[in-house]
Scaffold this active site. Structure first.
Site, PDB file in Angstrom:
ATOM      1  N   SER A   1       0.980  -1.297   0.082  1.00 29.31           N
ATOM      2  CA  SER A   1      -0.028  -0.053  -0.098  1.00 29.31           C
ATOM      3  C   SER A   1       0.787   1.187  -0.091  1.00 29.31           C
ATOM      4  CB  SER A   1      -0.790  -0.008   1.151  1.00 29.31           C
ATOM      5  OG  SER A   1      -2.084   0.806   1.100  1.00 29.31           O
TER       6      SER A   1
ATOM      7  N   ASP B   1      -9.075  -4.287  -6.077  1.00 29.72           N
ATOM      8  CA  ASP B   1      -8.625  -3.481  -4.528  1.00 29.72           C
ATOM      9  C   ASP B   1      -9.346  -2.263  -4.284  1.00 29.72           C
ATOM     10  OD1 ASP B   1      -7.072  -2.260  -2.781  1.00 29.72           O
ATOM     11  OD2 ASP B   1      -5.192  -3.504  -3.269  1.00 29.72           O
TER      12      ASP B   1
ATOM     13  N   HIS C   1      -7.692  -5.726  -0.216  1.00 31.92           N
ATOM     14  CA  HIS C   1      -6.611  -4.823  -0.220  1.00 31.92           C
ATOM     15  C   HIS C   1      -5.290  -5.527  -0.350  1.00 31.92           C
ATOM     16  CE1 HIS C   1      -4.170  -1.318  -0.342  1.00 31.92           C
ATOM     17  NE2 HIS C   1      -3.858  -1.094   0.985  1.00 31.92           N
TER      18      HIS C   1
END
Length: 476
Positions: free
Chosen positions: A189, A417, A445
């Site tokens: 991320s 996602d 995610h």
């Protein structure tokens, strides 16, 4: 030192002293160490700050070196991530590398910035009630000015130097202190933004890099929020579809559209009236929205979301608030673990220059946001306003990343996602140039932690053996 500024020599040549980790649950096999870095890389002879590292030593007597990891955020604790390292990361990685992560500068154990007390943070979260239909951006500016001023009053100089580039420079000192000539890295991320920033700064020191759940560094706040709103809306629809088809206790028994209306009504109630829990806490609209958003990060928490929505239909919003609490590090006894809420704003307000964004531009973006995601749009917008009253001026602006290193970078993107939409992974791969995109056809995610064995095998094979997956490979 490979051409490193001589003023930084002492930092690059420091020795790490590994010892027991404090305040790390279940971390009996972990070792921790303090890394000293300059607060301001433009003035390295002035103040210093501490970055706390955690290490799970390799099960081999001759590992390849260290694998540095970042869990995301910004504001996420890498030391906390290491509590789960034995379960999350494969035995192959644990054998071949010393697994290392860290709390970035200003975060939690690393001379973490201090802003609000636990009670003040509770009060601030309960009073975050911005309504885009009736309020002006001044409301958000005032809310974040109070937090920012508290950070400035109670924190040291690191508050002005928590930007991603500074953390990337910390990572290169970390590499040297760990004894590696190149950095092997696995970022998730926001950790992909940190990784791509490092690659641009130190291309010759990039070893085997994996960026999972990619952030497109060229996007501004409004573009990021719009992309996330669309993706969260898509994931909410998938959750409702799955719920109605596979759960005989689903909160809705109608169509997907019926379920969306139910969720919108649950959230709207917190705008229209004061909703409190049994312990007297007020459920702010943004907290209720977070309670719905966060379980969409992982399909394994769909059941948790369904039960929270069922409770909220009956007037009990406690479960939704508890989910929001967990997102901010609030524990059941009312204390907050870490400082992720303030750190998130501190980093973003340094990384994104929002000073020239007008109220008219934000209003137009908000309208587009609500059209793209009627469910979440009302609770996600006006992010630029939050930084316009921050007491520390920004130091960076969004821009495409460049990379001219010899070693290819592996980017991993999940097609559905909610937090880092798949087109961002495609864009980052193109910007990096010397990169390969691995696609995971799934929901949630991040791909490596999804448990998909195809993804795990591909990532491990690259990190351990240096073999990239095939062009256009898709794991399903």
């Amino acid at each position: 030192m490979d051409g490193t500024d001589s003023a930084l020599s002492a930092f690059y040549e420091q020795d790490l002293s590994w010892g027991d980790c404090e305040d790390v649950a279940g971390g009996t096999d972990l070792e921790c160490a303090d890394l000293t870095v300059p607060v301001d890389y433009a003035q390295p002879d002035r103040e210093t700050t501490t970055v706390v590292l955690a290490r799970l030593a390799s099960s081999s007597s001759s590992p390849r070196g260290s694998l540095i990891m970042n869990p995301g955020g910004p504001g996420g604790s890498g030391v906390d991530l290491m509590q789960y390292a034995p379960a999350v990361f494969s035995k192959d990685l644990q054998k071949n590398y010393n697994l290392v992560s860290f709390d970035p500068r200003g975060v939690f154990r690393s001379d973490g910035i201090t802003c609000l007390t636990d009670q003040e943070l509770d009060d601030w979260r309960e009073n975050t009630t911005f309504n885009p239909q009736t309020d002006s951006p001044d409301v958000i500016r005032d809310e974040y000015q109070a937090v920012g001023q508290a950070c400035q009053d109670n924190s040291g100089p690191v508050l002005a130097h928590m930007n991603t580039e500074s953390v990337a420079r910390d990572m290169d000192i970390m590499r040297a202190a760990l004894g590696d000539t190149q950095t092997t890295y696995l970022g998730f991320s926001y950790g992909t933004q940190l990784g791509s920033t490092y690659a641009q700064l130190f291309p010759e020191r990039v070893g085997r890099f994996v960026l999972d759940g990619a952030v497109d560094p060229s996007l501004n706040n409004r573009e990021i929020t719009l992309g996330q709103a669309r993706s969260f809306d898509e994931s909410l629809r998938e959750f409702i579809r799955d719920c109605t088809e596979s759960n005989n206790m689903c909160f809705t028994d109608g169509s997907v559209e019926d379920g969306l209306t139910e969720v919108q009504n649950i959230l709207a109630r917190t705008q229209d009236e004061t909703v409190t829990t049994d312990d007297g806490r007020t459920v702010a609209p943004v907290s209720a929205a977070e309670g719905v958003l966060v379980p969409l990060y992982n399909t394994a928490t769909y059941g948790t979301l369904n039960m929270a929505l069922r409770d909220a239909q009956g007037g009990d919003y406690s479960a939704l608030l508890e989910i929001s609490d967990s997102n901010h590090g609030r524990t059941p006894d009312g204390t907050y673990r870490g400082n992720s809420t303030a750190a998130f704003s501190a980093v973003n307000c340094l990384d994104f220059d929002s000073r020239t964004v007008t109220d008219e531009q934000m209003s137009a973006a908000q309208q587009e946001l609500q059209e793209a995601s009627p469910t979440f749009g009302p609770y996600l917008g006006y992010t630029d306003a939050a930084c316009q009253s921050w007491p520390v001026e920004p130091v960076d602006s969004p821009a495409p990343v460049t990379y001219d290193g010899e070693n290819p970078i592996l980017v991993v993107g999940t097609q559905h996602d909610p937090a880092t939409p798949y087109p961002w992974a495609q864009a980052l791969t193109e910007q990096l140039g010397n990169a390969r995109l691995l696609t995971y056809d799934g929901w949630g995610h991040g791909a490596y932690t999804s448990g998909n064995q195809c993804v795990v095998n591909a990532v491990d094979n690259y990190l351990v053996n240096g073999d990239l997956p095939a062009e256009d490979e898709v794991c399903g």
